[in-house]
Design a protein around this motif. Structure first.
Motif, PDB file in Angstrom:
ATOM      1  N   THR A 422      68.101  -3.405  65.267  1.00  0.00           N
ATOM      2  CA  THR A 422      67.155  -4.016  65.395  1.00  0.00           C
ATOM      3  C   THR A 422      67.171  -4.567  66.940  1.00  0.00           C
ATOM      4  OG1 THR A 422      68.298  -5.880  64.956  1.00  0.00           O
ATOM      5  CG2 THR A 422      66.974  -5.219  63.631  1.00  0.00           C
ATOM      6  N   VAL A 423      68.958  -3.818  67.821  1.00  0.00           N
ATOM      7  CA  VAL A 423      69.547  -4.699  69.048  1.00  0.00           C
ATOM      8  C   VAL A 423      69.416  -3.372  69.747  1.00  0.00           C
ATOM      9  CG1 VAL A 423      71.735  -5.297  70.586  1.00  0.00           C
ATOM     10  CG2 VAL A 423      70.649  -7.188  68.511  1.00  0.00           C
ATOM     11  N   LEU A 424      68.146  -3.626  71.000  1.00  0.00           N
ATOM     12  CA  LEU A 424      69.123  -2.201  72.059  1.00  0.00           C
ATOM     13  C   LEU A 424      69.695  -1.968  72.501  1.00  0.00           C
ATOM     14  CD1 LEU A 424      67.533   0.316  73.999  1.00  0.00           C
ATOM     15  CD2 LEU A 424      66.523  -2.124  75.559  1.00  0.00           C
ATOM     16  N   ASP A 447      67.210 -10.919  79.348  1.00  0.00           N
ATOM     17  CA  ASP A 447      66.276  -9.922  78.408  1.00  0.00           C
ATOM     18  C   ASP A 447      67.213 -10.074  76.275  1.00  0.00           C
ATOM     19  OD1 ASP A 447      64.809  -7.898  76.899  1.00  0.00           O
ATOM     20  OD2 ASP A 447      63.936  -6.590  79.061  1.00  0.00           O
ATOM     21  N   ASP A 449      66.196  -7.817  74.502  1.00  0.00           N
ATOM     22  CA  ASP A 449      66.566  -6.954  73.598  1.00  0.00           C
ATOM     23  C   ASP A 449      68.252  -6.221  73.986  1.00  0.00           C
ATOM     24  OD1 ASP A 449      64.787  -6.677  72.619  1.00  0.00           O
ATOM     25  OD2 ASP A 449      63.779  -5.168  74.275  1.00  0.00           O
ATOM     26  N   LYS A 451      71.597  -7.745  74.292  1.00  0.00           N
ATOM     27  CA  LYS A 451      72.136  -8.857  74.268  1.00  0.00           C
ATOM     28  C   LYS A 451      73.349  -8.721  74.554  1.00  0.00           C
ATOM     29  CE  LYS A 451      69.798 -10.098  70.561  1.00  0.00           C
ATOM     30  NZ  LYS A 451      68.915 -11.742  70.552  1.00  0.00           N
ATOM     31  N   SER A 472      73.306  -2.360  66.574  1.00  0.00           N
ATOM     32  CA  SER A 472      73.116  -1.689  68.584  1.00  0.00           C
ATOM     33  C   SER A 472      72.798  -0.710  68.043  1.00  0.00           C
ATOM     34  CB  SER A 472      73.743  -2.775  69.195  1.00  0.00           C
ATOM     35  OG  SER A 472      73.798  -4.266  69.540  1.00  0.00           O
ATOM     36  N   LYS A 531      68.555  -1.182  81.343  1.00  0.00           N
ATOM     37  CA  LYS A 531      67.249  -1.512  80.809  1.00  0.00           C
ATOM     38  C   LYS A 531      66.283  -0.076  80.491  1.00  0.00           C
ATOM     39  CE  LYS A 531      64.234  -3.779  77.923  1.00  0.00           C
ATOM     40  NZ  LYS A 531      63.202  -4.882  77.499  1.00  0.00           N
ATOM     41  N   LEU A 535      65.819   2.901  77.718  1.00  0.00           N
ATOM     42  CA  LEU A 535      64.554   3.080  76.951  1.00  0.00           C
ATOM     43  C   LEU A 535      63.916   4.059  77.673  1.00  0.00           C
ATOM     44  CD1 LEU A 535      62.615  -0.282  77.765  1.00  0.00           C
ATOM     45  CD2 LEU A 535      63.517   0.760  75.721  1.00  0.00           C
TER      46      LEU A 535
END
Length: 585
Positions: A422-424, A447, A449, A451, A472, A531, A535
């Motif tokens: 669940t963690v980017l 952010d 996303d 951590k 993650s 990020k 992404l």
């Protein structure tokens, strides 16, 4: 009749003199060439004497283009040791050390086995002789030792970080002019080119005499370069390797032919005493498993393709570094004198200038401690930094592994499924070095996303940290003081795609593994855009990365009893592979 007898006597006398002359000339020739039968003249005319070089005048600083320095108040001595075999005891802390070692008294490392010869004063009655310094291939001192000497121990004196009263030979200063210009940042693609170039151009010192092991190495290289194509192998997933066929053939040849001689000389705790837990555990686990190995280790050094110097870079710092001194000179001197001991007792170091010798060091200081006297060795280093003298084709990148439990090094292995990640991106750690503060400046609490934390609060079994790793998609592996980080292996261990942020870091097993196939490598300057970079990776490609992380995982696991393709074998393979491709006839 009398005249004939005199003539015959004179003729026989001339023949005898010619025979003596030819014999003496042959002895001198063997001595000059340093053939692998020891020092002939020395064994004829001496007994029970250990020559030790005198102090070199610091006013004469340049000898054959090698700069020498004389370290003040830092001295070494050799005391005679008849080693007593001791059984290693493994505690939950993971420290294998001889019984009776007082860790609080780090400077006292005189081996109790000296007592087997009576007392130290007897051991100190060593006759000193001046030994010439042979400066070839950098710095190659040759010291001859009587074969009657059993072994020698490097010792420390009176709780000082200096090593003893008599120095074998001063350590040469680094010749800065020999360093090639290195780009500010060397990318992974450029590293691949450097590796390929090294296989074509880099060769170690030509052996001073040829042996069967040299021919075996040359034959192995030919077989690896002409390896049969591997189509389907359930244990080897092709895309994670540069060339799976060459790797498989090289590994097979290692299993079939490789022989390693492990030197027994040297005193604990710096030698023969592995730590099995903590961030420097890689050197300890390799030492433990290598010294106990029966498949690769040989007792006959003439059959060895490789020679292992079993020292602990972590224990070198623990035992000898003077806190806040900011000086590593006595640590370097210790290793320098240890190599002098090896070169004195055996002919193998001098045969290749140390090119067939190797060491495994995980401490951050290992590169600087070993780049002078040990520069020709194959150095397997956690701190594999292109800017700090890492040599492609010779040196090997050692995985830094954080082992938390010596009894069960694979505890907590594995990660969550894709749907439960669940963690980017996740990172947590102390603010070592310059990169991590930049990482936190841009992403800590910025952010949901991302951590990104400093050091996490302590939890039983480090459960918070492990939970984040397993949950993650990407685990950030940011360099600390040096380029290496245990997070690279941890990410693979917990099945999280590693994101390496460490310019000029040579990833582990770079000779065979294609890191770009299962990891993301981000330049330090791109941290503000981190990020967006993550992404931009499509889900399909991410799933491929994650699958390959699971495929490569087998190469990064310690086992109490080594298994095929595991971490022990992969470290040894990197060393074998580099030796095969650097050997010369």
């Amino acid at each position: 009749m009398g005249g004939d007898f005199v003539s015959m006597f004179q003729l026989e006398t001339k023949k005898l003199l010619w025979l003596i002359g030819i014999t003496f000339a042959m002895i001198l020739s063997f001595q000059y060439l340093e053939l692998p039968y020891g020092n002939v003249l020395f064994s004829l005319f001496t007994s029970n004497k250990i020559p030790i070089s005198q102090t070199i005048d610091t006013n004469k600083t340049i000898v054959n283009n090698v700069t020498i320095f004389n370290q003040e108040n830092s001295t070494n001595e050799f005391t005679i040791e008849k080693a007593n075999a001791t059984k290693d005891s493994v505690s939950i802390t993971g420290f294998l050390l001889e019984p009776g070692f007082d860790e609080s008294n780090k400077s006292s490392i005189v081996d109790d086995s000296v007592k087997s010869l009576g007392n130290v004063s007897n051991a100190q009655k060593v006759e000193e002789n001046v030994v010439s310094t042979n400066l070839t291939q950098g710095f190659d001192s040759t010291i001859n030792v009587s074969p009657n000497v059993t072994t020698a121990v490097l010792s420390n004196d009176d709780n000082k970080s200096s090593l003893s009263q008599k120095s074998i030979s001063p350590v040469p200063k680094e010749n800065q002019e020999t360093h090639a210009t290195i780009p500010q940042v060397t990318t992974v693609s450029e590293m691949k080119k450097l590796l390929l170039q090294s296989h074509v151009s880099y060769r170690s010192m030509k052996p001073r005499w040829f042996s069967d092991v040299d021919q075996e190495l040359l034959q192995a290289r030919s077989e690896i370069e002409n390896a049969p194509i591997v189509k389907n192998d359930p244990k080897l997933y092709g895309p994670i390797y540069h060339n799976v066929s060459m790797f498989k053939r090289s590994y097979e040849l290692m299993e079939e032919r490789l022989k390693v001689y492990v030197y027994k000389e040297g005193a604990r705790p710096i030698l023969h005493s592995p730590f099995l837990t903590g961030i420097y555990a890689s050197e300890g686990w390799f030492m433990k498993l290598m010294e106990a190995n029966k498949r690769f280790v040989t007792k006959n050094p003439k059959k060895a393709h490789l020679f292992y110097l079993p020292f602990s870079s972590r224990m070198l710092e623990e035992a000898l570094y003077v806190k806040d001194s900011h000086s590593h000179k006595n640590l370097i001197q210790y290793l320098h004198d240890y190599v002098d001991l090896i070169a004195a007792r055996y002919s193998f170091w001098n045969r290749t200038g140390g090119a067939d010798h190797f060491l495994v060091g995980c401490h951050d200081w290992a590169p600087s401690e070993t780049k002078l006297r040990l520069t020709n060795c194959i150095r397997s280093l956690c701190n594999a930094d292109v800017k700090e003298g890492f040599v492609f084709g010779k040196d090997a990148s050692l995985p830094e592994t954080y082992v938390r439990n010596a009894q069960n090094p694979t505890r907590d292995l594995g990660g969550n499924t894709f749907k439960k990640k669940t963690v980017l991106a996740f990172f947590a750690g102390s603010m070592h070095g310059y990169v991590r503060p930049i990482l936190l400046k841009h992403w800590e609490n910025k952010d949901p996303d991302m951590k990104i934390f400093g050091k996490l609060p302590k939890a039983k079994g480090n459960s918070n940290y492990i939970h984040y790793m397993k949950s993650s998609k990407y685990c950030i592996c940011a360099r600390g003081y040096e380029v290496n980080s245990p997070r690279v292996v941890e990410a693979i261990f917990y099945e999280c795609v590693p994101v390496i942020i460490s310019d000029n870091f040579v990833p582990p097993f770079f000779e065979v593994l294609n890191w770009e196939s299962f990891a993301v490598i981000v330049l330090e300057k791109d941290i503000p855009n981190l990020k967006n970079i993550l992404l931009s990776i499509p889900e399909k490609r991410y799933l491929r990365l994650l699958m390959r992380v699971k495929k490569v995982q087998q190469h990064f696991l310690w086992h109490k009893n080594p298994v095929k393709y595991d971490l022990f074998h992969m470290i040894l393979h990197s060393i074998w592979y580099n030796r095969v491709f650097s050997a010369t006839s």
